[in-house]
Design an enzyme around this catalytic site. Sequence first.
Site, PDB file in Angstrom:
ATOM      1  N   LYS A  41      75.106 117.097  18.998  1.00  0.00           N
ATOM      2  CA  LYS A  41      74.100 116.021  19.088  1.00  0.00           C
ATOM      3  C   LYS A  41      73.926 115.486  20.514  1.00  0.00           C
ATOM      4  O   LYS A  41      72.834 115.063  20.878  1.00  0.00           O
ATOM      5  CB  LYS A  41      74.368 114.894  18.092  1.00  0.00           C
ATOM      6  CG  LYS A  41      75.662 114.155  18.282  1.00  0.00           C
ATOM      7  CD  LYS A  41      75.877 113.169  17.156  1.00  0.00           C
ATOM      8  CE  LYS A  41      77.133 112.347  17.358  1.00  0.00           C
ATOM      9  NZ  LYS A  41      78.348 113.116  17.688  1.00  0.00           N
ATOM     10  N   ARG A 120      78.761 104.427  14.158  1.00  0.00           N
ATOM     11  CA  ARG A 120      79.764 105.362  13.648  1.00  0.00           C
ATOM     12  C   ARG A 120      80.441 104.818  12.399  1.00  0.00           C
ATOM     13  O   ARG A 120      81.264 105.503  11.794  1.00  0.00           O
ATOM     14  CB  ARG A 120      80.829 105.571  14.716  1.00  0.00           C
ATOM     15  CG  ARG A 120      80.771 106.947  15.365  1.00  0.00           C
ATOM     16  CD  ARG A 120      81.926 107.027  16.309  1.00  0.00           C
ATOM     17  NE  ARG A 120      82.251 108.340  16.745  1.00  0.00           N
ATOM     18  CZ  ARG A 120      81.804 108.887  17.866  1.00  0.00           C
ATOM     19  NH1 ARG A 120      80.926 108.266  18.605  1.00  0.00           N
ATOM     20  NH2 ARG A 120      82.245 110.064  18.227  1.00  0.00           N
ATOM     21  N   ARG A 159      83.520 123.410  24.820  1.00  0.00           N
ATOM     22  CA  ARG A 159      82.679 122.450  25.549  1.00  0.00           C
ATOM     23  C   ARG A 159      83.300 122.076  26.896  1.00  0.00           C
ATOM     24  O   ARG A 159      84.494 121.834  27.004  1.00  0.00           O
ATOM     25  CB  ARG A 159      82.500 121.183  24.702  1.00  0.00           C
ATOM     26  CG  ARG A 159      81.721 120.101  25.404  1.00  0.00           C
ATOM     27  CD  ARG A 159      81.144 119.112  24.463  1.00  0.00           C
ATOM     28  NE  ARG A 159      82.130 118.408  23.655  1.00  0.00           N
ATOM     29  CZ  ARG A 159      81.811 117.642  22.619  1.00  0.00           C
ATOM     30  NH1 ARG A 159      80.554 117.491  22.270  1.00  0.00           N
ATOM     31  NH2 ARG A 159      82.749 117.040  21.920  1.00  0.00           N
ATOM     32  N   ARG A 192      86.853 117.518  28.030  1.00  0.00           N
ATOM     33  CA  ARG A 192      87.124 116.133  27.652  1.00  0.00           C
ATOM     34  C   ARG A 192      88.530 116.033  27.067  1.00  0.00           C
ATOM     35  O   ARG A 192      88.952 116.920  26.331  1.00  0.00           O
ATOM     36  CB  ARG A 192      86.114 115.675  26.577  1.00  0.00           C
ATOM     37  CG  ARG A 192      84.798 115.261  27.138  1.00  0.00           C
ATOM     38  CD  ARG A 192      83.758 115.090  26.077  1.00  0.00           C
ATOM     39  NE  ARG A 192      84.202 114.368  24.887  1.00  0.00           N
ATOM     40  CZ  ARG A 192      83.385 113.984  23.905  1.00  0.00           C
ATOM     41  NH1 ARG A 192      82.098 114.243  23.989  1.00  0.00           N
ATOM     42  NH2 ARG A 192      83.846 113.345  22.863  1.00  0.00           N
ATOM     43  N   ARG A 203      89.669 113.374  15.161  1.00  0.00           N
ATOM     44  CA  ARG A 203      88.249 112.973  15.211  1.00  0.00           C
ATOM     45  C   ARG A 203      87.488 113.458  13.985  1.00  0.00           C
ATOM     46  O   ARG A 203      86.630 112.748  13.453  1.00  0.00           O
ATOM     47  CB  ARG A 203      87.591 113.519  16.495  1.00  0.00           C
ATOM     48  CG  ARG A 203      88.021 112.741  17.721  1.00  0.00           C
ATOM     49  CD  ARG A 203      87.671 113.471  18.995  1.00  0.00           C
ATOM     50  NE  ARG A 203      86.239 113.565  19.185  1.00  0.00           N
ATOM     51  CZ  ARG A 203      85.637 114.498  19.930  1.00  0.00           C
ATOM     52  NH1 ARG A 203      86.363 115.427  20.522  1.00  0.00           N
ATOM     53  NH2 ARG A 203      84.352 114.505  20.056  1.00  0.00           N
TER      54      ARG A 203
HETATM   55  P1  AMP Z   1      81.672 110.706  21.596  1.00  0.00           P
HETATM   56  O1  AMP Z   1      81.393 111.077  23.001  1.00  0.00           O
HETATM   57  O2  AMP Z   1      80.492 110.098  20.896  1.00  0.00           O
HETATM   58  O3  AMP Z   1      82.312 111.820  20.805  1.00  0.00           O
HETATM   59  O4  AMP Z   1      82.763 109.519  21.652  1.00  0.00           O
HETATM   60  C1  AMP Z   1      84.048 109.727  22.220  1.00  0.00           C
HETATM   61  C2  AMP Z   1      85.009 108.672  21.698  1.00  0.00           C
HETATM   62  O5  AMP Z   1      84.555 107.353  22.100  1.00  0.00           O
HETATM   63  C3  AMP Z   1      85.139 108.598  20.193  1.00  0.00           C
HETATM   64  O6  AMP Z   1      86.059 109.575  19.674  1.00  0.00           O
HETATM   65  C4  AMP Z   1      85.622 107.164  20.011  1.00  0.00           C
HETATM   66  O7  AMP Z   1      86.982 107.037  20.345  1.00  0.00           O
HETATM   67  C5  AMP Z   1      84.834 106.411  21.063  1.00  0.00           C
HETATM   68  N1  AMP Z   1      83.546 105.936  20.528  1.00  0.00           N
HETATM   69  C6  AMP Z   1      82.295 106.297  20.953  1.00  0.00           C
HETATM   70  N2  AMP Z   1      81.351 105.677  20.255  1.00  0.00           N
HETATM   71  C7  AMP Z   1      81.993 104.908  19.334  1.00  0.00           C
HETATM   72  C8  AMP Z   1      81.556 104.044  18.300  1.00  0.00           C
HETATM   73  N3  AMP Z   1      80.246 103.844  18.054  1.00  0.00           N
HETATM   74  N4  AMP Z   1      82.494 103.432  17.535  1.00  0.00           N
HETATM   75  C9  AMP Z   1      83.807 103.622  17.772  1.00  0.00           C
HETATM   76  N5  AMP Z   1      84.292 104.429  18.710  1.00  0.00           N
HETATM   77  C10 AMP Z   1      83.399 105.077  19.512  1.00  0.00           C
END
Ligand code: AMP
Length: 245
Positions: A41, A120, A159, A192, A203
Amino acid sequence: MNLQRDRSAWLYGPDNPCQVEPSYVPRVRRLVLLGAPGCGKGTQAALLGAAYGACHLSTGDIFREARTHPQHQKSPVMAEAFTQMCHGGLVSDETVLALLRERSPCLRCRGGFLLDGFPRTVPQAEALDTMLAEQGLSLDGVVYYDLPHEKLFARVEGRRICAVCKAVYHLDSCPPAHPGVCNHCDTTLVQREDDRPEAVKIRQAVYEKSTAPLLDYYRARNLLTAIPADGTPDEIFGLTLRAMG
Ligand code: AMP
């Protein structure tokens, strides 16, 4: 395929103006992008942002960016948020919502917005509804990128990201022109921290428990469109454009 977009307004606060050209904005789109970690996404958000002239707003990007700040500049809440993030858990709703409120002017960007990684949880989705209603705005749709479980791990494992301009690559499906180096800014690409196998398992479990219920939440509001995410980024992008009209 150019994945680079100016996202400084979102990353550094609403005082930073977005650089979206008027000709870029045929129609305002306010979309949420949903899907399990590894569904692609973020890549689609970058492509759609360029196509629609909408802001790509990634809460994960903000947390990763803030992580690079010196330890003494982090509040205890932020420090706790980073620990959660590195282990693959969710940052608390309270922290995420405070962040979004701080940057709520970005929701009024002229081309609209593409929310990537937010909401989320159901409480975050409810808070978003309230925040949008307060601004007289509403969502146009929610795109759910649907990828079989077994393919998610391969996506995440391959990635690589550019820590400077945030471009996203994949070792197999979207490699950089020169191995290990960003096409846009020559920065060395990195994996990452939360893309390591032990964090990915957490996750995925967190996604099933906390985020998957959002599918029903948005289906009940007639906003959900499912897109099969098993294809190349360009194929999935084409499907999304067609589905969104
Ligand atoms: P992402 O890049 O969207 O996969 O986010 C990486 C990490 O940031 C996630 O695994 C969470 O630890 C944190 N994170 C990002 N967005 C949120 C959210 N809306 N709610 C809670 N944790 C978040």
